[in-house]
Design a protein around this motif. Structure first.
Motif, PDB file in Angstrom:
ATOM      1  N   ARG A  62       0.894  -1.352   0.098  1.00  0.00           N
ATOM      2  CA  ARG A  62       0.034   0.093   0.045  1.00  0.00           C
ATOM      3  C   ARG A  62       0.828   1.283   0.101  1.00  0.00           C
ATOM      4  O   ARG A  62       1.940   1.249   0.495  1.00  0.00           O
ATOM      5  CB  ARG A  62      -0.936  -0.033   1.302  1.00  0.00           C
ATOM      6  N   ILE A  63       0.318   2.457  -0.368  1.00  0.00           N
ATOM      7  CA  ILE A  63       1.010   3.539  -0.456  1.00  0.00           C
ATOM      8  C   ILE A  63       0.592   4.777   0.601  1.00  0.00           C
ATOM      9  O   ILE A  63      -0.672   4.582   0.968  1.00  0.00           O
ATOM     10  CB  ILE A  63       1.129   4.048  -2.081  1.00  0.00           C
ATOM     11  N   ASP A  64       1.243   5.854   0.455  1.00  0.00           N
ATOM     12  CA  ASP A  64       0.802   6.907   1.467  1.00  0.00           C
ATOM     13  C   ASP A  64      -0.652   7.491   0.899  1.00  0.00           C
ATOM     14  O   ASP A  64      -1.091   8.195   1.734  1.00  0.00           O
ATOM     15  CB  ASP A  64       1.783   8.062   1.434  1.00  0.00           C
ATOM     16  N   LYS A  65      -0.923   7.325  -0.493  1.00  0.00           N
ATOM     17  CA  LYS A  65      -2.284   7.950  -0.883  1.00  0.00           C
ATOM     18  C   LYS A  65      -3.443   7.125  -0.386  1.00  0.00           C
ATOM     19  O   LYS A  65      -4.580   7.368  -0.875  1.00  0.00           O
ATOM     20  CB  LYS A  65      -2.101   8.228  -2.358  1.00  0.00           C
ATOM     21  N   SER A  66      -3.125   6.394   0.449  1.00  0.00           N
ATOM     22  CA  SER A  66      -4.462   5.621   0.863  1.00  0.00           C
ATOM     23  C   SER A  66      -5.787   6.522   1.500  1.00  0.00           C
ATOM     24  O   SER A  66      -5.355   7.463   2.023  1.00  0.00           O
ATOM     25  CB  SER A  66      -4.108   4.548   2.036  1.00  0.00           C
ATOM     26  N   VAL A  67      -6.826   6.108   1.243  1.00  0.00           N
ATOM     27  CA  VAL A  67      -8.071   6.526   1.780  1.00  0.00           C
ATOM     28  C   VAL A  67      -8.828   5.983   2.591  1.00  0.00           C
ATOM     29  O   VAL A  67      -8.895   4.798   2.145  1.00  0.00           O
ATOM     30  CB  VAL A  67      -8.927   7.161   0.400  1.00  0.00           C
ATOM     31  N   PHE A  68      -9.290   6.456   3.819  1.00  0.00           N
ATOM     32  CA  PHE A  68     -10.088   5.650   4.850  1.00  0.00           C
ATOM     33  C   PHE A  68     -11.453   6.435   4.515  1.00  0.00           C
ATOM     34  O   PHE A  68     -11.453   7.744   4.629  1.00  0.00           O
ATOM     35  CB  PHE A  68      -9.478   5.875   6.200  1.00  0.00           C
TER      36      PHE A  68
END
Length: 138
Positions: A62-68
């Motif tokens: 996974r990358i830093d641009k994950s969206v929760f």
């Protein structure tokens, strides 16, 4: 009247945040059949130390641009929720270009009596249609 909470890493542009909000709203219109004006979305940006995720959960990078995403709604059938997940992944993949691996969705279902919005629940006489009580007038 879904209430949407979107959590992102700090540093995104207003256009990026709006694209995510628009994609989620469109997914709700398509899957949950909400009206276009039923739009209540909160967007929060977090520093890296305040947005924690396992970078390889289930062996997926996974990358830093994950969206929760946390969506609070009245009860929905499983098929509607599955459709919503598919629309979200498709829409966010298109704009702003997120990978499915970087999207996390949690739906919180609440009973109708746990919602309140004046325009939706209160009739002309001032009675709350869901709770069955009159509201005090100022």
């Amino acid at each position: 009247m879904p209430l949407v909470n979107i959590s992102l890493r700090k540093g995104t542009s207003a256009d990026y945040r709006r694209a995510i909000a628009d994609a989620i709203h469109q997914a709700m219109m398509d899957a949950f059949r909400i009206p276009a004006d039923d739009r209540f979305i909160l967007i929060s940006e977090h520093s890296p130390e305040n947005m924690i995720q396992d970078r390889t959960f289930f062996g997926i990078e996974r990358i830093d641009k994950s969206v929760f995403l946390q969506i609070v709604v009245n009860h929905r059938p499983v098929a509607q929720k599955a459709s919503f997940y598919e629309f979200v992944v498709k829409n966010l993949g298109h704009t702003p270009g997120l990978r499915p691996e970087d999207i996390f969705i949690g739906i919180v279902e609440v009973a109708p009596e746990n919602w309140w919005a004046f325009a939706r629940n209160v009739n002309a006489s001032g009675s709350d249609a869901v709770l069955g009580t009159a509201l005090p007038r100022p």
